[in-house]
Design a protein around this motif. Structure first.
Motif, PDB file in Angstrom:
ATOM      1  N   GLY A  83       0.640  -1.277  -0.117  1.00  5.72           N
ATOM      2  CA  GLY A  83      -0.083  -0.069   0.082  1.00  5.72           C
ATOM      3  C   GLY A  83       0.861   1.338  -0.018  1.00  5.72           C
ATOM      4  N   ASP A  84       2.129   1.148  -0.151  1.00  4.88           N
ATOM      5  CA  ASP A  84       2.682   2.469  -0.206  1.00  4.88           C
ATOM      6  C   ASP A  84       4.150   2.227  -1.236  1.00  4.88           C
ATOM      7  N   VAL A  85       4.942   3.058  -1.158  1.00  4.08           N
ATOM      8  CA  VAL A  85       6.185   3.023  -2.165  1.00  4.08           C
ATOM      9  C   VAL A  85       6.957   1.984  -2.017  1.00  4.08           C
ATOM     10  N   SER A  86       7.697   1.569  -2.642  1.00  3.25           N
ATOM     11  CA  SER A  86       8.954   0.505  -2.390  1.00  3.25           C
ATOM     12  C   SER A  86      10.059   1.174  -1.588  1.00  3.25           C
ATOM     13  N   GLY A  87      10.713   0.389  -0.979  1.00  2.00           N
ATOM     14  CA  GLY A  87      11.691   1.057  -0.187  1.00  2.00           C
ATOM     15  C   GLY A  87      12.918   1.761  -0.931  1.00  2.00           C
ATOM     16  N   LEU A  88      13.123   1.249  -2.244  1.00  2.00           N
ATOM     17  CA  LEU A  88      14.025   2.012  -3.177  1.00  2.00           C
ATOM     18  C   LEU A  88      13.654   3.524  -3.353  1.00  2.00           C
ATOM     19  N   VAL A  89      12.395   3.514  -3.431  1.00  2.00           N
ATOM     20  CA  VAL A  89      11.766   5.022  -3.672  1.00  2.00           C
ATOM     21  C   VAL A  89      11.676   5.831  -2.196  1.00  2.00           C
ATOM     22  N   LYS A  90      11.623   5.193  -1.209  1.00  2.00           N
ATOM     23  CA  LYS A  90      11.348   5.845   0.005  1.00  2.00           C
ATOM     24  C   LYS A  90      12.868   6.158   0.248  1.00  2.00           C
ATOM     25  N   SER A  91      13.849   5.458   0.156  1.00  2.00           N
ATOM     26  CA  SER A  91      15.225   5.870   0.440  1.00  2.00           C
ATOM     27  C   SER A  91      15.815   6.960  -0.432  1.00  2.00           C
ATOM     28  N   MET A  92      15.528   6.881  -1.680  1.00  2.00           N
ATOM     29  CA  MET A  92      15.730   7.762  -2.551  1.00  2.00           C
ATOM     30  C   MET A  92      15.157   9.368  -1.900  1.00  2.00           C
ATOM     31  N   MET A  93      13.774   9.105  -1.794  1.00  2.00           N
ATOM     32  CA  MET A  93      13.249  10.463  -1.255  1.00  2.00           C
ATOM     33  C   MET A  93      13.749  11.000  -0.043  1.00  2.00           C
ATOM     34  N   ASP A  94      14.016  10.016   0.842  1.00  2.00           N
ATOM     35  CA  ASP A  94      14.639  10.688   2.266  1.00  2.00           C
ATOM     36  C   ASP A  94      16.009  11.017   2.125  1.00  2.00           C
ATOM     37  N   ARG A  95      16.768  10.412   1.291  1.00  2.00           N
ATOM     38  CA  ARG A  95      18.397  11.058   0.841  1.00  2.00           C
ATOM     39  C   ARG A  95      17.939  12.341   0.371  1.00  2.00           C
ATOM     40  N   VAL A 126       4.159   7.969 -10.960  1.00  2.00           N
ATOM     41  CA  VAL A 126       3.251   6.883 -11.485  1.00  2.00           C
ATOM     42  C   VAL A 126       3.810   5.526 -10.531  1.00  2.00           C
ATOM     43  N   SER A 127       2.454   4.908 -10.353  1.00  2.00           N
ATOM     44  CA  SER A 127       2.506   3.723  -9.510  1.00  2.00           C
ATOM     45  C   SER A 127       1.661   2.530 -10.234  1.00  2.00           C
ATOM     46  N   THR A 128       2.269   1.156 -10.219  1.00  2.00           N
ATOM     47  CA  THR A 128       1.458   0.193 -10.490  1.00  2.00           C
ATOM     48  C   THR A 128       1.362  -0.778  -9.451  1.00  2.00           C
ATOM     49  N   VAL A 129       0.131  -1.329  -9.311  1.00  2.00           N
ATOM     50  CA  VAL A 129      -0.305  -2.378  -8.364  1.00  2.00           C
ATOM     51  C   VAL A 129      -0.751  -3.405  -8.915  1.00  2.00           C
ATOM     52  N   ALA A 130      -0.857  -4.555  -8.212  1.00  2.00           N
ATOM     53  CA  ALA A 130      -1.418  -5.936  -8.509  1.00  2.00           C
ATOM     54  C   ALA A 130      -2.944  -5.781  -8.600  1.00  2.00           C
ATOM     55  N   GLY A 131      -3.491  -5.447  -7.498  1.00  2.00           N
ATOM     56  CA  GLY A 131      -4.949  -5.421  -7.093  1.00  2.00           C
ATOM     57  C   GLY A 131      -5.337  -4.163  -7.052  1.00  2.00           C
ATOM     58  N   HIS A 132      -5.100  -3.561  -5.820  1.00  2.00           N
ATOM     59  CA  HIS A 132      -5.478  -2.359  -5.361  1.00  2.00           C
ATOM     60  C   HIS A 132      -4.528  -1.496  -4.580  1.00  2.00           C
ATOM     61  N   GLY A 133      -4.864  -0.080  -4.461  1.00  2.00           N
ATOM     62  CA  GLY A 133      -4.060   0.640  -3.547  1.00  2.00           C
ATOM     63  C   GLY A 133      -2.879   1.505  -4.132  1.00  2.00           C
ATOM     64  N   PHE A 134      -3.195   1.856  -5.453  1.00  2.00           N
ATOM     65  CA  PHE A 134      -2.022   2.774  -5.830  1.00  2.00           C
ATOM     66  C   PHE A 134      -2.129   4.181  -5.171  1.00  2.00           C
ATOM     67  N   GLU A 135      -3.113   4.442  -4.558  1.00  2.00           N
ATOM     68  CA  GLU A 135      -3.432   6.037  -4.076  1.00  2.00           C
ATOM     69  C   GLU A 135      -2.393   6.326  -3.088  1.00  2.00           C
ATOM     70  N   ARG A 136      -1.999   5.561  -2.102  1.00  2.00           N
ATOM     71  CA  ARG A 136      -1.214   5.828  -1.149  1.00  2.00           C
ATOM     72  C   ARG A 136       0.394   6.277  -1.748  1.00  2.00           C
ATOM     73  N   PRO A 137       0.877   5.396  -2.494  1.00  2.00           N
ATOM     74  CA  PRO A 137       2.184   5.467  -3.206  1.00  2.00           C
ATOM     75  C   PRO A 137       2.206   6.794  -3.966  1.00  2.00           C
ATOM     76  N   LEU A 138       1.042   7.180  -4.535  1.00  2.00           N
ATOM     77  CA  LEU A 138       1.233   8.358  -5.137  1.00  2.00           C
ATOM     78  C   LEU A 138       0.993   9.436  -4.222  1.00  2.00           C
ATOM     79  N   GLU A 139       0.243   9.415  -3.351  1.00  2.00           N
ATOM     80  CA  GLU A 139       0.300  10.314  -2.224  1.00  2.00           C
ATOM     81  C   GLU A 139       1.614  10.522  -1.457  1.00  2.00           C
ATOM     82  N   THR A 140       2.557   9.558  -1.401  1.00  2.00           N
ATOM     83  CA  THR A 140       3.718   9.587  -0.925  1.00  2.00           C
ATOM     84  C   THR A 140       4.667  10.439  -1.619  1.00  2.00           C
ATOM     85  N   MET A 141       4.587   9.947  -3.161  1.00  2.00           N
ATOM     86  CA  MET A 141       5.530  10.675  -3.985  1.00  2.00           C
ATOM     87  C   MET A 141       4.931  12.209  -4.056  1.00  2.00           C
TER      88      MET A 141
END
Ligand SMILES: Cc1cc2nc3c(=O)[nH]c(=O)nc-3n(C[C@H](O)[C@H](O)[C@H](O)COP(=O)(O)O)c2cc1C
Length: 191
Positions: A83-95, A126-141
């Motif tokens: 339901g959120d971004v991948s760790g790779l994206v989160k680390s890039m944003m944090d850094r 942009v965010s892709t998901v298998a089933g549902h829940g791309f809203e939060r990754p988009l919100e985080t970005m």
């Protein structure tokens, strides 16, 4: 140069395909960076960047900082993980917190409030998901984009199920249109 940053480890996967389609839609010079290739360490929260004007960690982020600052526009893609971004994206944003302090150094009069070197830069997420829940990754970005005072040109979330996103014509078309919007935003910015 328009910079794509993909936070999926799957180079044949859905997120990269969509980021690529957005980049193609810009009809501009582009570069796609895969965070998985870069060895980006975690932000330790030390805030040394605020006093030293740079991040002490020398790793994949060192070059990426420069690319993020120099690019004309940015496209960030993340798969939805729990339901959120991948760790790779989160680390890039944090850094990227260090971006606001680069060049400020010890002379900074406002050490806790860095500059906004990305202000006004067109950005798409942009965010892709298998089933549902791309809203939060988009919100985080989107939060990252808005903290940097970038200009959010558009966002695209896609539910792909077990399919290959390249087969979802409506999603591919939307990605291409998003790229065209970036091109338009750049035309507006530089006219
Ligand atoms: C660790 C992990 C967590 C995931 N969490 C979700 C989720 O919460 N919701 C969902 O619909 N899909 C989830 N997925 C599936 C991916 O979001 C989906 O397959 C995505 O399109 C993968 O992108 P990629 O092909 O670019 O790697 C998860 C996948 C992984 C590996």
């Amino acid at each position: 140069m328009i910079l794509g940053i993909c936070g999926s480890g799957r180079k044949e996967g859905n997120t990269g395909a969509i980021v690529e389609e957005v980049l193609k839609g810009t009809e501009s010079e582009t570069e796609l960076v895969w965070l998985i290739d870069l060895n980006v360490g975690y932000c330790t929260g030390c805030m040394r960047c605020a006093s030293e004007g740079n991040c002490w960690q020398k790793d994949g982020m060192t070059d990426l900082y420069k690319k993020i600052i120099d690019c004309e526009a940015i496209v960030i893609g993340s798969p939805g993980y729990y339901g959120d971004v991948s760790g790779l994206v989160k680390s890039m944003m944090d850094r990227s917190i260090a971006l606001g302090y680069m060049g400020i150094g010890k002379e900074s009069k406002t050490p806790m409030h860095g500059r906004k070197p990305l202000a006004g830069k067109p950005a798409a997420i942009v965010s892709t998901v298998a089933g549902h829940g791309f809203e939060r990754p988009l919100e985080t970005m989107e939060r990252f984009v808005s903290y940097g005072e970038m200009k959010l040109v558009g966002k695209l979330g896609a539910v792909v199920g077990m399919q290959d996103v390249r087969e979802l014509k409506n999603v591919v078309d939307e990605a291409s249109k998003l790229g065209a919007k970036i091109k338009e935003a750049l035309r507006e910015k530089f006219k």
